[in-house]
Design a protein around this motif. Structure first.
Motif, PDB file in Angstrom:
ATOM      1  N   VAL A 182       0.817  -1.216   0.000  1.00  0.00           N
ATOM      2  CA  VAL A 182       0.000   0.000   0.000  1.00  0.00           C
ATOM      3  C   VAL A 182       0.850   1.266   0.000  1.00  0.00           C
ATOM      4  CG1 VAL A 182      -1.940  -1.192   1.062  1.00  0.00           C
ATOM      5  CG2 VAL A 182      -0.272  -0.028   2.530  1.00  0.00           C
ATOM      6  N   LEU A 188      -4.953   2.472  -4.716  1.00  0.00           N
ATOM      7  CA  LEU A 188      -5.878   1.359  -4.489  1.00  0.00           C
ATOM      8  C   LEU A 188      -7.262   1.850  -4.079  1.00  0.00           C
ATOM      9  CD1 LEU A 188      -3.717  -1.311  -2.628  1.00  0.00           C
ATOM     10  CD2 LEU A 188      -4.764  -1.531  -4.883  1.00  0.00           C
ATOM     11  N   LEU A 191      -9.474  -3.593  -2.028  1.00  0.00           N
ATOM     12  CA  LEU A 191      -8.467  -4.520  -1.517  1.00  0.00           C
ATOM     13  C   LEU A 191      -9.150  -5.590  -0.676  1.00  0.00           C
ATOM     14  CD1 LEU A 191      -5.474  -5.298  -1.066  1.00  0.00           C
ATOM     15  CD2 LEU A 191      -5.450  -3.726   0.878  1.00  0.00           C
ATOM     16  N   ILE A 207      -2.899   0.783   5.523  1.00  0.00           N
ATOM     17  CA  ILE A 207      -3.829   0.894   4.395  1.00  0.00           C
ATOM     18  C   ILE A 207      -4.595   2.213   4.482  1.00  0.00           C
ATOM     19  CG2 ILE A 207      -5.948  -0.058   3.377  1.00  0.00           C
ATOM     20  CD1 ILE A 207      -4.930  -2.841   4.339  1.00  0.00           C
ATOM     21  N   CYS A 211      -3.849   4.955   1.470  1.00  0.00           N
ATOM     22  CA  CYS A 211      -4.804   4.796   0.365  1.00  0.00           C
ATOM     23  C   CYS A 211      -6.044   5.659   0.594  1.00  0.00           C
ATOM     24  CB  CYS A 211      -5.212   3.330   0.226  1.00  0.00           C
ATOM     25  SG  CYS A 211      -3.815   2.216  -0.063  1.00  0.00           S
TER      26      CYS A 211
END
Length: 293
Positions: A182, A188, A191, A207, A211
């Motif tokens: 990440v 992203l 996921l 994450i 992201c």
């Protein structure tokens, strides 16, 4: 009936321009299984279908069936260098690195690859994808337990345009590998880390912080995930639309309620609703409860 009316004896179909008319405007509407049958009509049709296969943008093994002979798969894609989508799901009976790597190596325009359940591949397949597909945006590796931290690191280093990654049941992966992914792939939007007991708060918090475009996250069965990381997720991911935390026994309503109030779709019902459903199942009716008490 369409195929029978267009046999060579009628002298109409093969007279049309192959690359300008037949391949992009007619053959693309026929199922792949029918096209493979059509090439047995004559040598001219065989040449036409080979031209189509060489210019095919999407290959989906489900159009033929999971039990494709190895030689047939290799022959179908041996001349193709323009694939954009490659879907090979549940081909564990026949697909190995030997068949896949040549296809990956000659197709540098792939932006979507699905290898769900392809259990006979190895980490070399993921390394080949990372080196050959710089524009990759969607990758599905669900139930591919051969995925390890080194191959995932290669993917993160070379495929930074990734928007959707499915790592369901890739049980070799731990927090460190997910964090590296990440950090490199901040675009992203979707996921999945479902069914991975090695994933915990460290990965989820990274994450969240790396992201900001994240919309969908699947943490089903990630037993080490706790409330703190869910709160961080709520703070850093304003675009989050769905979160799956079923069987995450350490995630409680105290953290989920923040996301629930924002309209995020959760796969866990509020405690009161769960209690009502349980009572209805046991007693056979939903009791009247004053919800304002």
């Amino acid at each position: 009936c369409l195929m029978m009316s267009l046999t060579p004896s009628r002298g109409c179909l093969l007279d049309l321009p192959w690359e300008d008319i037949l391949v992009p405007h007619i053959l693309c509407h026929l199922p792949l299984q029918q096209l493979l049958s059509l090439q047995r009509v004559s040598k001219s049709f065989q040449s036409l279908i080979q031209l189509y296969l060489a210019n095919m943008r999407c290959f989906d093994s489900s159009q033929i069936g999971p039990a494709i002979p190895r030689a047939a798969f290799v022959n179908l894609l041996k001349d193709n260098e323009v694939l954009q989508q490659l879907v090979l799901q549940n081909c564990s009976d026949w697909l190995t690195d030997r068949e896949l790597l040549p296809v990956i190596g000659q197709n540098h325009h792939l932006h979507q690859i699905q290898l769900n359940g392809c259990a006979q591949l190895s980490r070399h397949a993921l390394v080949a994808i990372s080196l050959s597909c710089p524009n990759l945006r969607q990758l599905s590796l669900a139930h591919c337990e051969w995925v390890d931290s080194l191959s995932l690191r290669s993917l993160a280093d070379h495929c930074k345009a990734l928007e959707a990654v499915d790592l369901t049941a890739c049980r070799q992966l731990k927090d460190e590998a997910i964090c590296y992914l990440v950090q490199k792939c901040s675009r992203l939007k979707s996921l999945s880390l479902a069914v991975n007991a090695n994933v915990g708060d460290v990965a989820v918090e990274e994450i969240a912080k790396c992201c900001p475009e994240l919309e969908h996250l699947d943490l089903t069965g990630c037993l080490r995930v706790k409330n703190d990381s869910i709160r961080v997720l709520a703070e850093y991911c304003p675009k989050l639309r769905s979160l799956k935390v079923k069987h995450c026994h350490n995630v409680a309503e105290s953290s989920l309620s923040i996301l629930r109030s924002r309209g995020v779709e959760l796969d866990v019902e509020p405690p009161l609703q769960r209690a009502l459903v349980l009572l209805q199942d046991v007693v056979g009716f939903a009791p009247f409860i004053n919800l304002q008490i």
